[in-house]
Each structure stands twice: as structure tokens, then as C-alpha cells.
Scaffold this motif. Structure first.
Motif, PDB file in Angstrom:
ATOM      1  N   ILE A   1      10.085   4.977   3.136  1.00 36.42           N
ATOM      2  CA  ILE A   1       8.723   4.937   3.675  1.00 36.42           C
ATOM      3  C   ILE A   1       8.209   3.511   3.810  1.00 36.42           C
ATOM      4  CG2 ILE A   1       6.324   5.611   3.270  1.00 36.42           C
ATOM      5  CD1 ILE A   1       7.388   8.217   2.083  1.00 36.42           C
ATOM      6  N   PRO A   2       8.344   2.650   2.796  1.00 34.65           N
ATOM      7  CA  PRO A   2       7.869   1.267   2.990  1.00 34.65           C
ATOM      8  C   PRO A   2       8.551   0.544   4.150  1.00 34.65           C
ATOM      9  CG  PRO A   2       8.216   1.698   0.670  1.00 34.65           C
ATOM     10  CD  PRO A   2       8.771   2.878   1.410  1.00 34.65           C
ATOM     11  N   LEU A   3       9.814   0.824   4.383  1.00 30.19           N
ATOM     12  CA  LEU A   3      10.520   0.210   5.510  1.00 30.19           C
ATOM     13  C   LEU A   3       9.935   0.681   6.837  1.00 30.19           C
ATOM     14  CD1 LEU A   3      12.866  -1.492   6.627  1.00 30.19           C
ATOM     15  CD2 LEU A   3      14.247   0.581   6.509  1.00 30.19           C
TER      16      LEU A   3
ATOM     17  N   VAL B   1       0.834  -1.205   0.000  1.00 30.33           N
ATOM     18  CA  VAL B   1       0.000   0.000   0.000  1.00 30.33           C
ATOM     19  C   VAL B   1       0.867   1.253   0.000  1.00 30.33           C
ATOM     20  CG1 VAL B   1      -1.641   1.329   1.386  1.00 30.33           C
ATOM     21  CG2 VAL B   1      -2.020  -1.091   1.004  1.00 30.33           C
ATOM     22  N   SER B   2       1.932   1.252   0.784  1.00 30.50           N
ATOM     23  CA  SER B   2       2.798   2.440   0.813  1.00 30.50           C
ATOM     24  C   SER B   2       3.496   2.648  -0.528  1.00 30.50           C
ATOM     25  CB  SER B   2       3.815   2.341   1.942  1.00 30.50           C
ATOM     26  OG  SER B   2       4.713   1.285   1.733  1.00 30.50           O
TER      27      SER B   2
ATOM     28  N   ILE C   1       3.488  11.878   2.155  1.00 31.62           N
ATOM     29  CA  ILE C   1       3.335  10.461   1.790  1.00 31.62           C
ATOM     30  C   ILE C   1       3.508   9.565   3.008  1.00 31.62           C
ATOM     31  CG2 ILE C   1       4.302   8.586   0.413  1.00 31.62           C
ATOM     32  CD1 ILE C   1       4.986  10.696  -1.706  1.00 31.62           C
ATOM     33  N   ALA C   2       4.469   9.862   3.863  1.00 30.39           N
ATOM     34  CA  ALA C   2       4.679   9.050   5.064  1.00 30.39           C
ATOM     35  C   ALA C   2       3.485   9.154   6.014  1.00 30.39           C
ATOM     36  CB  ALA C   2       5.956   9.481   5.773  1.00 30.39           C
ATOM     37  N   SER C   3       2.912  10.338   6.162  1.00 31.49           N
ATOM     38  CA  SER C   3       1.741  10.507   7.025  1.00 31.49           C
ATOM     39  C   SER C   3       0.561   9.691   6.533  1.00 31.49           C
ATOM     40  CB  SER C   3       1.335  11.975   7.097  1.00 31.49           C
ATOM     41  OG  SER C   3       2.352  12.742   7.647  1.00 31.49           O
TER      42      SER C   3
END
Length: 130
Positions: free
Chosen positions: A37-39, A18-19, A101-103
Motif C-alpha cells: 500500500i505505501p508503494l 500517512v499510509s 486500507i488502500a481506499s
């Protein structure tokens, strides 16, 4: 136990996918900054699921489990989302984009894991929802 391993790791893999999808929708490419971000989302996902699954052994009903664990999980997610959201005020476009994006990705972890745990895992394991 393979079943418990899958219960813990499948949400992390879904959060990772999803990320990556959110990154693709937001900017069409994976940059050096957004590649972490995925990590971050996977680590957060694993920690939530480990917290819930190991707490499941201590509680007799899922209702008591969800009441006792909702506050720490919500506080973890909310403070992480607020922390990443503050990056969106940066003057640098890459940092601002990373924060947004991270939020969104971290907030998605909250809603997908909470729904998945309270609805699907409870019915899968045959726990009562008192």
C-alpha cells in the motif's frame, strides 16, 4: 533544481508516512499484502505532483491550472478508490482489509495533495489565486 525536487517528493514521503500510520491504526502490523500500500500511494502521489508541477509551467495563473487539472486528477483518484473498495467485498479477510486500507490511503492522497498544492504551493511560489 533542488526546490522543485522537494516540491515533488515531499508529498510522496508524507503520503507514505500517512499510509503506514493508517496500516498501524487499522491492524497493528504490516502484512505481506498491506506492505504494498505505501508503494502504491507513493507512486500515485508522485504522478499527481509531477502532473501538477509540469502543468504549472504551461499555465499563467494557478486558477486556470486548478480548473484544467481538477477533472483528470479527481477521476484518477475516484476510480482508484472505487477499484480498491471493491476488494472489500471479498470473502478473504486479508483481501478485504487490504481494500479498505488502500481506499482510505488513496483518498487521503487526494485531499492532502489538493489542499497542499492549491494553498501552500501557490503561496510559496507567489502565484496569484484569480
Amino acid at each position: 533544481n533542488i526546490l522543485w525536487s522537494l516540491i515533488i517528493f515531499i508529498p510522496a514521503v508524507i503520503s507514505l508516512a500517512v499510509s503506514l500510520s493508517i496500516i498501524k491504526l487499522a491492524e497493528n502490523e504490516l502484512t505481506l499484502l498491506t506492505s504494498i500500500i505505501p508503494l502504491v500511494v507513493s507512486v500515485l502521489s508522485l504522478s499527481i505532483m509531477l502532473h501538477l508541477v509540469f502543468s504549472l509551467g504551461q499555465e499563467s495563473t494557478s486558477n486556470r491550472l486548478t480548473k484544467g487539472k481538477i477533472e483528470p486528477i479527481l477521476l484518477t483518484i475516484i476510480t482508484t478508490v472505487i477499484g480498491f473498495s471493491t476488494l472489500s467485498t471479498s470473502n478473504l479477510f486479508a483481501i478485504r482489509q487490504f481494500g479498505v486500507i488502500a481506499s482510505i490511503s488513496v483518498f487521503d492522497v487526494l485531499q492532502s495533495h489538493w489542499y497542499g498544492f492549491t494553498v501552500h504551493l501557490n503561496s510559496f511560489l507567489g502565484l496569484e489565486l484569480n
